[in-house]
Design a protein around this motif. Structure first.
Motif, PDB file in Angstrom:
ATOM      1  N   ALA A 190       8.544   5.396   1.801  1.00 56.58           N
ATOM      2  CA  ALA A 190       7.690   6.235   0.793  1.00 56.58           C
ATOM      3  C   ALA A 190       8.519   7.397   0.207  1.00 56.58           C
ATOM      4  CB  ALA A 190       6.404   6.864   1.417  1.00 56.58           C
ATOM      5  N   PHE A 191       9.262   8.138   1.013  1.00 59.04           N
ATOM      6  CA  PHE A 191      10.162   9.051   0.322  1.00 59.04           C
ATOM      7  C   PHE A 191      11.092   8.770  -0.671  1.00 59.04           C
ATOM      8  CE2 PHE A 191      14.105  11.735   0.718  1.00 59.04           C
ATOM      9  CZ  PHE A 191      13.714  13.083   0.250  1.00 59.04           C
ATOM     10  N   ASP A 220       1.014  -1.117  -0.043  1.00 57.21           N
ATOM     11  CA  ASP A 220       0.065   0.087  -0.009  1.00 57.21           C
ATOM     12  C   ASP A 220       0.839   1.260  -0.103  1.00 57.21           C
ATOM     13  OD1 ASP A 220      -2.386  -1.406  -0.053  1.00 57.21           O
ATOM     14  OD2 ASP A 220      -2.609  -1.424   2.060  1.00 57.21           O
ATOM     15  N   LEU A 221       1.975   1.341   0.742  1.00 56.44           N
ATOM     16  CA  LEU A 221       2.716   2.340   0.873  1.00 56.44           C
ATOM     17  C   LEU A 221       3.847   2.513  -0.574  1.00 56.44           C
ATOM     18  CD1 LEU A 221       4.206   1.864   4.543  1.00 56.44           C
ATOM     19  CD2 LEU A 221       2.772   3.849   3.772  1.00 56.44           C
ATOM     20  N   SER A 222       3.682   1.651  -1.360  1.00 54.77           N
ATOM     21  CA  SER A 222       4.547   1.549  -2.540  1.00 54.77           C
ATOM     22  C   SER A 222       3.706   1.825  -3.876  1.00 54.77           C
ATOM     23  CB  SER A 222       5.197   0.357  -2.688  1.00 54.77           C
ATOM     24  OG  SER A 222       6.016  -0.222  -1.422  1.00 54.77           O
ATOM     25  N   VAL A 223       2.636   1.079  -3.897  1.00 55.06           N
ATOM     26  CA  VAL A 223       1.784   1.101  -5.270  1.00 55.06           C
ATOM     27  C   VAL A 223       1.431   2.694  -5.402  1.00 55.06           C
ATOM     28  CG1 VAL A 223      -0.263   0.520  -6.187  1.00 55.06           C
ATOM     29  CG2 VAL A 223       1.291  -1.155  -5.211  1.00 55.06           C
ATOM     30  N   GLN A 224       0.684   3.159  -4.293  1.00 55.27           N
ATOM     31  CA  GLN A 224       0.114   4.349  -4.408  1.00 55.27           C
ATOM     32  C   GLN A 224       1.085   5.679  -4.760  1.00 55.27           C
ATOM     33  OE1 GLN A 224      -3.171   5.871  -1.573  1.00 55.27           O
ATOM     34  NE2 GLN A 224      -1.623   7.731  -1.275  1.00 55.27           N
ATOM     35  N   PRO A 225       2.318   5.841  -4.185  1.00 55.55           N
ATOM     36  CA  PRO A 225       3.071   6.585  -4.483  1.00 55.55           C
ATOM     37  C   PRO A 225       3.517   6.489  -6.098  1.00 55.55           C
ATOM     38  CG  PRO A 225       3.828   5.818  -2.626  1.00 55.55           C
ATOM     39  CD  PRO A 225       2.811   5.000  -3.039  1.00 55.55           C
ATOM     40  N   ILE A 226       3.982   5.221  -6.474  1.00 49.61           N
ATOM     41  CA  ILE A 226       4.057   4.877  -8.046  1.00 49.61           C
ATOM     42  C   ILE A 226       3.020   5.504  -8.864  1.00 49.61           C
ATOM     43  CG2 ILE A 226       4.867   3.201  -9.616  1.00 49.61           C
ATOM     44  CD1 ILE A 226       6.312   1.953  -7.485  1.00 49.61           C
ATOM     45  N   ASP A 228       4.914   4.268  11.999  1.00 53.08           N
ATOM     46  CA  ASP A 228       4.404   4.941  11.086  1.00 53.08           C
ATOM     47  C   ASP A 228       5.205   6.211  10.450  1.00 53.08           C
ATOM     48  OD1 ASP A 228       2.299   3.048  11.274  1.00 53.08           O
ATOM     49  OD2 ASP A 228       0.812   4.472  11.768  1.00 53.08           O
ATOM     50  N   THR A 229       5.618   6.934  11.325  1.00 52.04           N
ATOM     51  CA  THR A 229       6.843   7.878  10.736  1.00 52.04           C
ATOM     52  C   THR A 229       7.903   7.492  10.300  1.00 52.04           C
ATOM     53  OG1 THR A 229       5.998   9.487  12.563  1.00 52.04           O
ATOM     54  CG2 THR A 229       8.191  10.151  11.727  1.00 52.04           C
ATOM     55  N   LEU A 230       8.353   6.152  10.765  1.00 49.24           N
ATOM     56  CA  LEU A 230       9.527   5.625   9.992  1.00 49.24           C
ATOM     57  C   LEU A 230       8.991   5.040   8.618  1.00 49.24           C
ATOM     58  CD1 LEU A 230      11.194   3.831  12.848  1.00 49.24           C
ATOM     59  CD2 LEU A 230      11.995   6.054  11.907  1.00 49.24           C
ATOM     60  N   LYS A 231       8.081   4.709   8.422  1.00 51.03           N
ATOM     61  CA  LYS A 231       7.447   4.081   7.236  1.00 51.03           C
ATOM     62  C   LYS A 231       7.398   5.257   6.172  1.00 51.03           C
ATOM     63  CE  LYS A 231       4.276   0.784   9.427  1.00 51.03           C
ATOM     64  NZ  LYS A 231       2.988   0.181   9.585  1.00 51.03           N
ATOM     65  N   GLN A 232       7.220   6.527   6.752  1.00 51.86           N
ATOM     66  CA  GLN A 232       7.099   7.639   5.688  1.00 51.86           C
ATOM     67  C   GLN A 232       8.577   7.863   5.059  1.00 51.86           C
ATOM     68  OE1 GLN A 232       4.957   9.728   4.858  1.00 51.86           O
ATOM     69  NE2 GLN A 232       3.427   9.882   6.750  1.00 51.86           N
ATOM     70  N   ALA A 233       9.675   7.322   5.682  1.00 53.05           N
ATOM     71  CA  ALA A 233      10.791   7.477   5.036  1.00 53.05           C
ATOM     72  C   ALA A 233      10.990   6.369   3.712  1.00 53.05           C
ATOM     73  CB  ALA A 233      12.143   6.997   6.154  1.00 53.05           C
ATOM     74  N   PHE A 285       8.949  19.954 -11.184  1.00 56.04           N
ATOM     75  CA  PHE A 285       8.184  20.813 -10.575  1.00 56.04           C
ATOM     76  C   PHE A 285       7.288  19.821  -9.585  1.00 56.04           C
ATOM     77  CE2 PHE A 285       4.005  22.520  -9.942  1.00 56.04           C
ATOM     78  CZ  PHE A 285       4.337  23.867  -9.293  1.00 56.04           C
ATOM     79  N   SER A 286       6.708  18.779 -10.093  1.00 60.19           N
ATOM     80  CA  SER A 286       5.434  18.278  -9.345  1.00 60.19           C
ATOM     81  C   SER A 286       6.129  17.144  -8.319  1.00 60.19           C
ATOM     82  CB  SER A 286       4.685  17.412 -10.423  1.00 60.19           C
ATOM     83  OG  SER A 286       5.160  16.399 -11.123  1.00 60.19           O
ATOM     84  N   LEU A 287       7.356  16.563  -8.606  1.00 60.56           N
ATOM     85  CA  LEU A 287       7.861  15.539  -7.621  1.00 60.56           C
ATOM     86  C   LEU A 287       7.911  15.941  -5.979  1.00 60.56           C
ATOM     87  CD1 LEU A 287       8.792  12.597  -7.331  1.00 60.56           C
ATOM     88  CD2 LEU A 287      11.012  13.410  -7.627  1.00 60.56           C
ATOM     89  N   PRO A 288       8.440  17.045  -5.768  1.00 59.58           N
ATOM     90  CA  PRO A 288       8.266  17.348  -4.316  1.00 59.58           C
ATOM     91  C   PRO A 288       6.955  17.710  -3.884  1.00 59.58           C
ATOM     92  CG  PRO A 288      10.034  18.901  -5.510  1.00 59.58           C
ATOM     93  CD  PRO A 288       9.456  17.940  -6.595  1.00 59.58           C
ATOM     94  N   GLY A 289       5.870  18.257  -4.653  1.00 61.59           N
ATOM     95  CA  GLY A 289       4.626  18.291  -4.404  1.00 61.59           C
ATOM     96  C   GLY A 289       3.840  16.858  -4.150  1.00 61.59           C
ATOM     97  N   LEU A 290       4.373  16.059  -5.038  1.00 60.85           N
ATOM     98  CA  LEU A 290       3.622  14.697  -4.823  1.00 60.85           C
ATOM     99  C   LEU A 290       4.312  13.924  -3.545  1.00 60.85           C
ATOM    100  CD1 LEU A 290       3.958  13.368  -8.538  1.00 60.85           C
ATOM    101  CD2 LEU A 290       1.879  13.738  -7.196  1.00 60.85           C
ATOM    102  N   ILE A 291       5.453  14.310  -3.386  1.00 52.73           N
ATOM    103  CA  ILE A 291       6.150  13.683  -1.978  1.00 52.73           C
ATOM    104  C   ILE A 291       5.205  14.408  -0.723  1.00 52.73           C
ATOM    105  CG2 ILE A 291       8.146  13.570  -0.531  1.00 52.73           C
ATOM    106  CD1 ILE A 291       9.657  13.544  -3.049  1.00 52.73           C
ATOM    107  N   ALA A 292       5.136  15.624  -0.888  1.00 56.06           N
ATOM    108  CA  ALA A 292       4.330  16.041   0.222  1.00 56.06           C
ATOM    109  C   ALA A 292       2.934  15.694   0.290  1.00 56.06           C
ATOM    110  CB  ALA A 292       4.103  17.592   0.208  1.00 56.06           C
ATOM    111  N   GLN A 293       2.381  15.605  -0.748  1.00 60.58           N
ATOM    112  CA  GLN A 293       1.003  15.069  -0.884  1.00 60.58           C
ATOM    113  C   GLN A 293       0.792  13.526  -0.202  1.00 60.58           C
ATOM    114  OE1 GLN A 293      -0.680  12.968  -3.984  1.00 60.58           O
ATOM    115  NE2 GLN A 293      -2.573  13.753  -3.994  1.00 60.58           N
ATOM    116  N   ASN A 294       1.707  12.791  -0.632  1.00 60.15           N
ATOM    117  CA  ASN A 294       1.860  11.314  -0.340  1.00 60.15           C
ATOM    118  C   ASN A 294       2.163  11.275   1.252  1.00 60.15           C
ATOM    119  OD1 ASN A 294       2.079   8.484  -0.787  1.00 60.15           O
ATOM    120  ND2 ASN A 294       4.033   8.841   0.325  1.00 60.15           N
ATOM    121  N   MET A 295       2.729  12.254   1.681  1.00 62.15           N
ATOM    122  CA  MET A 295       3.155  12.213   3.213  1.00 62.15           C
ATOM    123  C   MET A 295       1.705  12.078   3.891  1.00 62.15           C
ATOM    124  SD  MET A 295       3.242  14.233   6.156  1.00 62.15           S
ATOM    125  CE  MET A 295       3.385  16.051   5.302  1.00 62.15           C
TER     126      MET A 295
END
Length: 270
Positions: free
Chosen positions: A134-135, A46-52, A127-132, A76-86
């Motif tokens: 995804a990043f 779940d943490l992998s499919v959605q970001p990709i 869950d905070t470590l899982k964010q790493a 332009f969008s990758l940093p925004g997508l990272i913020a959204q995914n977080m």
């Protein structure tokens, strides 16, 4: 009549765990949450499919129309997508916490000689470590598609640190939703209803100048906009200080407001 016998010599009465013990219990339960991925790989999926999926869709479906080329839009969008995914990844805290409570996991943990707060803090830390993860996944796939980091290793580490700080603050609203919602379905409905409009009314995906004037005013104060700008600066170069400071102020505000509410809800629920 019933008499209360004193404690036997050499036997100490159990007291509330100290700070060191609480930290140890928190680390143990955080590790429990992380080890669960081994037995339930779908959680990591779940943490992998959605970001990709988001990265590919936004880059190749909207990139040409918005920026003229997929390469420019990706930068332009990758940093925004990272913020959204977080923000969306914070749902795992709410859903996991709600599942643990409704299935009686917390009741079993309370019977153990551990700090009462450890199940909650352990979930938040894990869950905070899982964010790493995804990043790293976002950045790795993005670089394969053509994204380039112009600030070096320290820029990447700075972006990760900022995102983890904001994710830690976002975990408190997620905890409150997870504790007050009746089931997982309601957790998802409430969380999506809040996160979706905040992310899509920011400059995460399009420049603020392309928006209507009334929407620009909101986008300029939107915390996601400041977070996306800070991550852009840290990864691609450009102004960083102002956006990073505002992002940290938003994070502090979220923690100050929602942490006491979440702790009170946790005590009432457990």
């Amino acid at each position: 009549m019933t008499a209360i016998s004193p404690a036997a010599p050499g036997v100490t009465v159990s007291a509330r765990p100290g700070v060191a013990a609480t930290m140890r219990h928190t680390a143990t339960l955080a590790w429990r949450s992380l080890v669960q991925i081994k037995h339930n790989p779908m959680e990591l999926l779940d943490l992998s499919v959605q970001p990709i999926m988001f990265l590919l869709l936004f880059t190749y479906v909207f990139g040409g129309a918005i920026a003229g080329s997929t390469g420019d839009y990706l930068q332009f969008s990758l940093p925004g997508l990272i913020a959204q995914n977080m923000l969306f990844a914070s749902l795992t805290t709410a859903i996991g916490l709600n599942t643990d409570i409704t299935k009686g996991v917390f009741d079993r943990l309370r019977s153990l000689p551990i700090a009462r707060s450890a199940p909650l803090t352990g979930r938040i830390v894990a869950d905070t470590l899982k964010q790493a993860w995804a990043f790293a996944l976002f950045l790795g796939v993005g670089m394969v598609l053509g994204f380039r980091v112009h600030t070096g290793v320290f820029g990447v580490l700075g972006a990760l640190a900022l995102l983890l700080a904001f994710a830690l603050a976002m975990s408190w609203p997620a905890v409150l939703i997870g504790l007050t919602a009746e089931n997982q379905e309601k957790v998802q409905i409430v969380a999506f209803s809040l996160i979706m409009p905040i992310t899509f009314t920011s400059n995460a995906f399009v420049p603020t100048a392309t928006m209507p004037s009334w929407l620009q005013k909101w986008a300029e104060i939107n915390p996601v906009s400041h977070l996306a700008d800070a991550v852009r600066g840290l990864l691609s170069g450009g102004p960083i200080a102002s956006s990073a400071i505002v992002s940290l102020l938003w994070a502090a505000g979220l923690a100050v407001v929602f942490a006491p509410l979440s702790i009170r809800a946790f005590r009432n629920r457990t």
